[in-house]
Design a protein around this motif. Structure first.
Motif, PDB file in Angstrom:
ATOM      1  N   HIS A   1       0.845  -1.194   0.000  1.00 34.69           N
ATOM      2  CA  HIS A   1       0.000   0.000   0.000  1.00 34.69           C
ATOM      3  C   HIS A   1       0.883   1.247   0.000  1.00 34.69           C
ATOM      4  N   VAL A   2       0.507   2.241  -0.761  1.00 34.35           N
ATOM      5  CA  VAL A   2       1.207   3.532  -0.739  1.00 34.35           C
ATOM      6  C   VAL A   2       0.181   4.641  -0.489  1.00 34.35           C
ATOM      7  N   TRP A   3       0.395   5.375   0.590  1.00 32.47           N
ATOM      8  CA  TRP A   3      -0.456   6.524   0.913  1.00 32.47           C
ATOM      9  C   TRP A   3       0.295   7.815   0.617  1.00 32.47           C
TER      10      TRP A   3
ATOM     11  N   VAL B   1      -4.780  13.348   2.406  1.00 34.88           N
ATOM     12  CA  VAL B   1      -4.276  12.112   1.805  1.00 34.88           C
ATOM     13  C   VAL B   1      -4.971  11.941   0.455  1.00 34.88           C
ATOM     14  N   ALA B   2      -4.277  11.314  -0.481  1.00 34.03           N
ATOM     15  CA  ALA B   2      -4.871  11.055  -1.797  1.00 34.03           C
ATOM     16  C   ALA B   2      -5.595   9.718  -1.768  1.00 34.03           C
ATOM     17  N   LEU B   3      -6.811   9.707  -2.301  1.00 32.47           N
ATOM     18  CA  LEU B   3      -7.587   8.476  -2.422  1.00 32.47           C
ATOM     19  C   LEU B   3      -7.853   8.184  -3.887  1.00 32.47           C
ATOM     20  N   GLN B   4      -7.827   6.920  -4.238  1.00 33.38           N
ATOM     21  CA  GLN B   4      -8.238   6.519  -5.581  1.00 33.38           C
ATOM     22  C   GLN B   4      -9.589   5.824  -5.497  1.00 33.38           C
ATOM     23  N   LYS B   5     -10.384   5.972  -6.549  1.00 31.78           N
ATOM     24  CA  LYS B   5     -11.630   5.218  -6.664  1.00 31.78           C
ATOM     25  C   LYS B   5     -11.367   4.022  -7.557  1.00 31.78           C
ATOM     26  N   ARG B   6     -11.600   2.844  -7.011  1.00 32.40           N
ATOM     27  CA  ARG B   6     -11.312   1.628  -7.745  1.00 32.40           C
ATOM     28  C   ARG B   6     -12.248   1.484  -8.948  1.00 32.40           C
TER      29      ARG B   6
ATOM     30  N   SER C   1      -4.137   5.388  -1.884  1.00 37.14           N
ATOM     31  CA  SER C   1      -3.655   6.156  -3.036  1.00 37.14           C
ATOM     32  C   SER C   1      -3.246   5.233  -4.178  1.00 37.14           C
ATOM     33  N   ALA C   2      -2.435   4.216  -3.854  1.00 40.15           N
ATOM     34  CA  ALA C   2      -2.021   3.214  -4.837  1.00 40.15           C
ATOM     35  C   ALA C   2      -1.703   1.926  -4.089  1.00 40.15           C
ATOM     36  N   ALA C   3      -2.018   0.785  -4.702  1.00 39.19           N
ATOM     37  CA  ALA C   3      -1.779  -0.481  -4.017  1.00 39.19           C
ATOM     38  C   ALA C   3      -1.814  -1.621  -5.020  1.00 39.19           C
ATOM     39  N   GLY C   4      -1.208  -2.745  -4.625  1.00 35.68           N
ATOM     40  CA  GLY C   4      -1.239  -3.924  -5.479  1.00 35.68           C
ATOM     41  C   GLY C   4      -0.638  -5.120  -4.781  1.00 35.68           C
TER      42      GLY C   4
ATOM     43  N   VAL D   1      -9.380  10.119  -8.736  1.00 39.93           N
ATOM     44  CA  VAL D   1      -8.479  10.394  -7.613  1.00 39.93           C
ATOM     45  C   VAL D   1      -8.938  11.691  -6.958  1.00 39.93           C
ATOM     46  N   ARG D   2      -8.881  11.750  -5.630  1.00 38.73           N
ATOM     47  CA  ARG D   2      -9.225  12.987  -4.936  1.00 38.73           C
ATOM     48  C   ARG D   2      -8.383  13.114  -3.663  1.00 38.73           C
ATOM     49  N   TRP D   3      -8.259  14.341  -3.182  1.00 36.68           N
ATOM     50  CA  TRP D   3      -7.605  14.603  -1.903  1.00 36.68           C
ATOM     51  C   TRP D   3      -8.671  14.709  -0.824  1.00 36.68           C
TER      52      TRP D   3
END
Length: 216
Positions: A63-65, A74-79, A93-96, A174-176
């Motif tokens: 996970h990367v925040w 914090v940045a959030l991504q919408k899957r 923010s980003a993950a895999g 993506v949003r803050w």
């Protein structure tokens, strides 16, 4: 959605044939795994993604925040709606997942940043250094997710100058968001967000506060 083209973006939401190292389950004792020092133990077995998720096997993820400590964001991504777990929800923010044979999850963390957000490291002056926080064993297969040892990283950025090139197959937006809003949503189990286990939350938000205190 960013109009900037991401040359690292994947063409599909996931690859069911992607191989993962299967890990031993965490100890039944909740204090048996130290999230700051312990690491998961491999069983020696490798399985494709689809089988790992179907069998609820333990595996690894990174996970990367992205954190703006000055503005407490914090940045959030919408899957993407095409994701096989928690489609359409707001997430890290980003993950895999960590692929089979990869020892250092930092490699995965950097790859996911590039694929999902178009951020490559080392980056520009407004992007800090990836720092490791903790590893959380998260049992979420019964919630619609998977059973993962989650290696959690943090990256300090300036939200006013941080540009995203979204990988559209995996991420739809993506949003803050403020740390306070995120914490309230996760602790209330808001279904618009991917859930996090209690152990994760208890380590995550104090770590964010430490980052903010150091950087401001």
């Amino acid at each position: 959605m960013s109009a900037i083209k991401n040359p690292h973006a994947l063409s599909s939401a996931q690859d069911d044939a992607e191989l993962f190292d299967v890990m031993e389950p965490p100890p039944s004792d909740p204090h048996g795994f130290d999230i700051y020092h312990d690491r998961p133990k491999p069983t020696g077995e490798k399985k494709p993604r689809k089988a790992v998720h179907a069998h609820h096997d333990w595996h690894r993820s990174a996970h990367v925040w992205l954190v703006d400590p000055v503005r407490r964001l914090v940045a959030l991504q919408k899957r993407s709606d095409q994701k096989d777990t928690f489609p359409g929800r707001w997430d890290i923010s980003a993950a895999g997942h960590v692929e089979a044979g990869v020892g250092d999850s930092r490699e995965t963390a950097e790859r996911e940043l590039a694929e999902e957000l178009g951020i490559t490291l080392p980056g520009k002056d407004n992007v800090g250094t990836l720092s490791f926080g903790f590893t959380c064993p998260a049992e979420q297969a019964s919630l619609g997710g998977c059973n993962c040892y989650e290696d959690v990283y943090f990256l300090v950025v300036d939200s006013s100058t941080c540009d995203f090139a979204v990988g559209g197959a995996e991420v739809s937006a993506v949003r803050w968001e403020s740390i306070e809003t995120l914490e309230l949503a996760l602790r209330r189990h808001d279904e618009a967000y991917v859930p996090r286990v209690e152990k994760y939350l208890c380590a995550f938000f104090p770590h964010l506060e430490n980052i903010c205190a150091k950087e401001v």
